[in-house]
Design a protein around this motif. Sequence first.
Motif, PDB file in Angstrom:
ATOM      1  N   ASP A 255       0.411   4.172  -7.271  1.00  0.00           N
ATOM      2  CA  ASP A 255       0.238   2.750  -7.563  1.00  0.00           C
ATOM      3  C   ASP A 255       0.379   2.452  -9.045  1.00  0.00           C
ATOM      4  O   ASP A 255       0.959   1.450  -9.431  1.00  0.00           O
ATOM      5  N   ALA A 256      -0.181   3.287  -9.906  1.00  0.00           N
ATOM      6  CA  ALA A 256      -0.084   3.094 -11.352  1.00  0.00           C
ATOM      7  C   ALA A 256      -0.027   4.469 -12.003  1.00  0.00           C
ATOM      8  O   ALA A 256      -0.593   5.428 -11.496  1.00  0.00           O
ATOM      9  N   LEU A 257       0.645   4.526 -13.130  1.00  0.00           N
ATOM     10  CA  LEU A 257       0.844   5.802 -13.799  1.00  0.00           C
ATOM     11  C   LEU A 257       0.797   5.602 -15.298  1.00  0.00           C
ATOM     12  O   LEU A 257       1.366   4.640 -15.823  1.00  0.00           O
TER      13      LEU A 257
ATOM     14  N   VAL B 287       3.413   2.693 -16.196  1.00  0.00           N
ATOM     15  CA  VAL B 287       4.245   2.126 -15.139  1.00  0.00           C
ATOM     16  C   VAL B 287       3.320   1.663 -14.022  1.00  0.00           C
ATOM     17  O   VAL B 287       2.464   2.429 -13.564  1.00  0.00           O
ATOM     18  N   ALA B 288       3.476   0.420 -13.584  1.00  0.00           N
ATOM     19  CA  ALA B 288       2.599  -0.126 -12.543  1.00  0.00           C
ATOM     20  C   ALA B 288       2.872   0.504 -11.184  1.00  0.00           C
ATOM     21  O   ALA B 288       1.956   0.890 -10.479  1.00  0.00           O
ATOM     22  N   ARG B 289       4.118   0.597 -10.789  1.00  0.00           N
ATOM     23  CA  ARG B 289       4.465   1.133  -9.468  1.00  0.00           C
ATOM     24  C   ARG B 289       5.716   2.005  -9.561  1.00  0.00           C
ATOM     25  O   ARG B 289       6.805   1.575  -9.174  1.00  0.00           O
TER      26      ARG B 289
ATOM     27  N   ALA C  25       5.166  11.591 -11.529  1.00  0.00           N
ATOM     28  CA  ALA C  25       5.084  11.518 -12.996  1.00  0.00           C
ATOM     29  C   ALA C  25       6.263  12.263 -13.614  1.00  0.00           C
ATOM     30  O   ALA C  25       6.878  11.780 -14.571  1.00  0.00           O
ATOM     31  N   ARG C  26       6.591  13.410 -13.094  1.00  0.00           N
ATOM     32  CA  ARG C  26       7.720  14.200 -13.608  1.00  0.00           C
ATOM     33  C   ARG C  26       9.023  13.415 -13.502  1.00  0.00           C
ATOM     34  O   ARG C  26       9.824  13.386 -14.428  1.00  0.00           O
TER      35      ARG C  26
END
Length: 157
Positions: free
Chosen positions: A3-5, A83-85, A90-91
């Motif tokens: 969802d978020a990162l 980033v929101a979505r 992550a990679r």
Amino acid sequence: MVDALRVSLLVTTDLPPDTDLKEFGRLLADSVLTLQRDEVTYPALLRGGVFWLDRPLPPSDDGLPRAAAEELRFAALLGHLSVARPPGSARETVADAGRAITAAVAARYGDLGSPPAVMAIRSEDVRERTPRSAILVGSETAVAPLPEAVPSLSAPA
């Protein structure tokens, strides 16, 4: 899908010696505003500090200016990519940011011999290793000197 990162990043590259670090920082922040994974585009935000990792080279022993390739300087950004979505891990998001940053640096500065290195790092490294002389950059903010305590760089992750 996450969802978020928020990923802590290190970006390093060689740059011409007369490069304006503020401009370089804006270039990095702007280059990741829209990332792409396959046919999916998604917004991102990069905030951090840019700085030189080396000192300018002195003139050569014979007093003549060094060749352009010898004059390249090593610059870095330590910061956070949010980033929101994101459409992937992550990679994958770091890889998307790396492609965007590499394209922007090549378009602005030409072939510098090797592409920028873009890698995920520990959040502590951003807080501990960003020098006080770094110039704060962010997609949504004006470029300014890094103050003593910047919440996005010094708050626990």
